[in-house]
Design an enzyme around this catalytic site. Structure first.
Site, PDB file in Angstrom:
ATOM      1  N   GLY A   1      33.459  83.425 -26.662  1.00  0.00           N
ATOM      2  CA  GLY A   1      34.140  82.520 -25.391  1.00  0.00           C
ATOM      3  C   GLY A   1      33.336  82.550 -23.951  1.00  0.00           C
ATOM      4  O   GLY A   1      32.306  84.185 -23.737  1.00  0.00           O
ATOM      5  N   CYS A   2      32.454  81.361 -23.590  1.00  0.00           N
ATOM      6  CA  CYS A   2      31.713  81.719 -22.719  1.00  0.00           C
ATOM      7  C   CYS A   2      32.572  82.135 -20.875  1.00  0.00           C
ATOM      8  O   CYS A   2      31.329  82.983 -20.895  1.00  0.00           O
ATOM      9  CB  CYS A   2      31.746  80.099 -21.817  1.00  0.00           C
ATOM     10  SG  CYS A   2      32.968  79.359 -21.721  1.00  0.00           S
ATOM     11  N   TRP A   3      34.138  82.055 -21.143  1.00  0.00           N
ATOM     12  CA  TRP A   3      35.057  82.536 -20.169  1.00  0.00           C
ATOM     13  C   TRP A   3      34.501  84.189 -20.408  1.00  0.00           C
ATOM     14  O   TRP A   3      34.669  85.103 -18.765  1.00  0.00           O
ATOM     15  CB  TRP A   3      35.918  82.248 -19.919  1.00  0.00           C
ATOM     16  CG  TRP A   3      35.640  81.301 -19.143  1.00  0.00           C
ATOM     17  CD1 TRP A   3      36.050  79.884 -19.317  1.00  0.00           C
ATOM     18  CD2 TRP A   3      35.356  80.882 -17.200  1.00  0.00           C
ATOM     19  NE1 TRP A   3      36.198  78.373 -17.913  1.00  0.00           N
ATOM     20  CE2 TRP A   3      35.550  79.417 -17.178  1.00  0.00           C
ATOM     21  CE3 TRP A   3      35.796  81.871 -16.830  1.00  0.00           C
ATOM     22  CZ2 TRP A   3      35.547  79.142 -15.711  1.00  0.00           C
ATOM     23  CZ3 TRP A   3      35.265  81.509 -15.060  1.00  0.00           C
ATOM     24  CH2 TRP A   3      35.777  80.175 -14.899  1.00  0.00           C
TER      25      TRP A   3
ATOM     26  N   TYR B   1      25.762  83.091 -15.841  1.00  0.00           N
ATOM     27  CA  TYR B   1      24.559  82.681 -16.846  1.00  0.00           C
ATOM     28  C   TYR B   1      25.136  81.473 -17.507  1.00  0.00           C
ATOM     29  O   TYR B   1      25.651  80.131 -16.656  1.00  0.00           O
ATOM     30  CB  TYR B   1      25.070  83.912 -17.869  1.00  0.00           C
ATOM     31  CG  TYR B   1      27.230  84.019 -18.233  1.00  0.00           C
ATOM     32  CD1 TYR B   1      27.485  83.296 -18.780  1.00  0.00           C
ATOM     33  CD2 TYR B   1      27.808  84.535 -17.149  1.00  0.00           C
ATOM     34  CE1 TYR B   1      28.799  83.428 -19.281  1.00  0.00           C
ATOM     35  CE2 TYR B   1      29.375  84.296 -17.989  1.00  0.00           C
ATOM     36  CZ  TYR B   1      29.670  84.110 -18.620  1.00  0.00           C
ATOM     37  OH  TYR B   1      31.149  85.006 -18.475  1.00  0.00           O
TER      38      TYR B   1
END
Length: 309
Positions: free
Chosen positions: A115-117, A287
């Site tokens: 996941g991005c987080w 990012y």
């Protein structure tokens, strides 16, 4: 023979980005369901089973269904959903997480895209827990901001429609039940759930995660230099990675520490900011939530799995 790549859900946000990244790749064959058969389960099943590698850009339940439709032992899978990130039999697709991770991903049949987080906090916390500078039961808090593209199609449409009237800063996950907590706890090597407070901003993509550390409660308080050295040593030992560690130093502000700085790339830059007199530190990661946090990570994992440069 070129490996056949099938993107299940290629018309969604992540799928479109992956398709764009692969558009000029002469070493791959991209296979796609004809538009009129996109919702035909039998067509999906056919394409999933004739692909060498399938990338799932789907909601969780649909991703699980796609995996169940694969009847052979040759189709390898990268799942960009949340469905399999802590599931048995799935490798975690963050190649820079550990020195052995690229080889594990390369050999895997099933890879769960991060996941991005969680990626930024994992990138900064895991090396410190591994090095013994932070105990696994340290009370971790995480905050930050990401672009609205991370919220899926409905949020994207809402922000685009509202334009300048859309919220500049909107905290969410206020029930403290964020779906990324199990993944973050597992791969950051934490013994207790972190407290996570994400927010979305009025920009399409990019993100910053921040982990503030009150170090004074530790029996042995690490210095900023020790924190930085542990993180820098970790990434120095990973060949071909896309995570960079900024030099240690006093930074009041920096034009590079802004959420859109690495948009369109698979790069992440990590910062350690510390005040030893106060026994405090900040771990920052910058990012692209659709790059390193989604499509870029999927392509990086695909290349590892197929042995491509």
């Amino acid at each position: 023979m070129k490996p056949k790549i099938f993107i299940d859900g290629e018309h969604g946000t992540t799928g479109l980005q992956i398709r764009g990244m692969l558009a000029d790749r002469g070493d791959l064959e991209i296979i796609s369901i004809p538009t009129e058969h996109r919702k035909d389960q039998s067509a999906r099943k056919e394409f999933l089973n004739k692909a060498d590698l399938a990338i799932l850009c789907l909601p969780d339940d649909a991703a699980k269904e796609s995996v169940s439709l694969i009847e052979n032992d040759t189709t390898r899978v990268i799942d960009a959903s949340t469905a399999h990130r802590v599931a048995a039999g799935w490798s975690y697709g963050f190649p820079e997480m550990d020195r052995a991770q690229p080889a594990e991903i390369a050999a895997a049949k099933r890879v769960a895209n991060p996941g991005c987080w969680p990626q930024g906090p994992i990138a900064t916390l895991r090396p410190l827990v591994t090095a013994g500078l932070l105990p696994a039961d340290f009370p971790v808090t995480i905050n930050g901001i990401s672009g609205y593209s991370g919220g899926g199609r409905q949020m994207i449409e809402d922000y685009v429609a509202r334009g300048e009237d859309a919220p500049e800063f909107m905290p969410y996950g206020l029930t403290l039940k964020h779906k990324h907590i199990p993944e973050l706890r597992t791969y950051a090597k934490l013994a207790v759930d972190p407290l996570m407070q994400p927010a979305v901003g009025n920009f399409a993509q990019g993100m910053i995660t921040v982990v503030p550390l009150q170090l004074g409660q530790l029996e042995r308080v690490p210095t900023g230099a020790e924190l930085h050295a542990a993180i820098a040593d970790h990434y120095a030992g990973i060949k071909g990675g896309f995570v960079e560690v900024a030099p240690l130093g006093d930074i009041e502000r920096s034009a590079e520490i802004e959420p859109e700085h690495y948009n369109g790339t698979n790069r992440m830059k990590v910062y350690v900011l510390a005040n030893d007199q106060r026994a405090q530190a900040l771990l920052l990661a910058v990012y692209d939530n659709l790059g390193k946090g989604a499509s870029g990570a999927a392509v990086q994992n695909m290349d590892l799995m197929l042995g491509l440069a």
